[in-house]
Design a protein around this motif. Structure first.
Motif, short mmCIF file in Angstrom:
data_model
loop_
_atom_site.label_atom_id
_atom_site.label_comp_id
_atom_site.label_asym_id
_atom_site.label_seq_id
_atom_site.Cartn_x
_atom_site.Cartn_y
_atom_site.Cartn_z
N GLY A 71 -1.69 11.89 -0.62
CA GLY A 71 -2.71 11.25 -0.11
C GLY A 71 -3.29 9.84 -0.72
N HIS A 72 -3.20 9.86 -1.99
CA HIS A 72 -3.69 8.72 -2.87
C HIS A 72 -3.02 7.31 -2.39
CE1 HIS A 72 -4.98 11.86 -5.37
NE2 HIS A 72 -6.04 11.42 -5.66
N ILE A 73 -3.78 6.29 -2.47
CA ILE A 73 -3.48 4.95 -2.12
C ILE A 73 -3.14 4.06 -3.49
CG2 ILE A 73 -3.60 2.73 -0.89
CD1 ILE A 73 -3.04 5.31 1.08
N GLN A 88 0.85 -1.03 -0.17
CA GLN A 88 -0.02 0.02 0.16
C GLN A 88 0.94 1.15 -0.04
OE1 GLN A 88 -2.56 -0.25 3.48
NE2 GLN A 88 -4.34 -0.42 1.90
N MET A 103 5.84 9.17 -3.47
CA MET A 103 5.59 8.49 -2.48
C MET A 103 6.05 8.93 -1.14
SD MET A 103 3.51 6.32 -4.04
CE MET A 103 3.40 6.26 -5.67
N LYS A 104 4.97 9.02 -0.15
CA LYS A 104 5.14 9.37 1.30
C LYS A 104 5.67 8.09 1.98
CE LYS A 104 2.85 11.60 4.99
NZ LYS A 104 1.69 12.34 5.69
N GLU A 105 5.04 7.17 1.92
CA GLU A 105 5.40 6.14 2.42
C GLU A 105 4.41 4.65 2.03
OE1 GLU A 105 3.71 6.59 6.70
OE2 GLU A 105 1.84 5.82 5.97
N LYS A 144 4.74 -0.20 8.31
CA LYS A 144 5.03 1.10 7.62
C LYS A 144 6.25 1.22 7.32
CE LYS A 144 1.07 4.07 8.93
NZ LYS A 144 0.66 5.33 9.53
N GLU A 147 1.53 5.07 -0.59
CA GLU A 147 0.57 6.38 -0.09
C GLU A 147 1.64 7.60 -0.75
OE1 GLU A 147 -1.02 9.36 3.37
OE2 GLU A 147 -0.25 7.62 4.02
N THR A 148 0.65 8.35 -1.71
CA THR A 148 1.31 9.44 -2.29
C THR A 148 1.54 10.66 -1.42
OG1 THR A 148 -0.33 10.13 -3.32
CG2 THR A 148 0.58 8.45 -4.55
N ASN A 149 2.46 11.59 -2.08
CA ASN A 149 2.46 12.83 -1.13
C ASN A 149 1.28 13.27 -1.03
OD1 ASN A 149 5.08 12.51 -0.70
ND2 ASN A 149 5.88 13.26 -2.78
N LYS A 156 3.07 0.69 2.89
CA LYS A 156 2.99 -0.37 4.13
C LYS A 156 3.28 -1.57 3.35
CE LYS A 156 -0.67 1.57 6.94
NZ LYS A 156 -2.13 1.43 7.10
#
Length: 68
Positions: free
Chosen positions: A11-13, A5, A50-52, A59, A7-9, A54
């Protein structure tokens, strides 16, 4: 199989399953962007957006490898 999973900068998954672990893949590094390819599911992920991530519910921060 690994459950991803991203997560973009903004907020999209992006969620998918792959037989490859991200640490075993070789990133393609350009001056302003880094990409990683999951060939079994035909996804290319731009790590610099991408921010992070999972992986199997755990995470992780993304290392983008960009040159400033």
């Amino acid at each position: 199989m690994y459950n991803y999973q991203f997560e973009t900068n903004c907020g999209h998954i992006l969620a998918f399953k792959s037989k490859y672990h991200i640490a075993s893949l070789t990133p393609v590094i350009f001056k302003d962007a880094t990409f990683i390819r999951f060939e079994d599911v035909e996804y290319v992920v731009k790590l610099t957006d991408m921010k992070e991530v999972k992986i199997n519910g755990v995470k992780h921060q993304i290392r983008a490898y960009t040159v400033q």
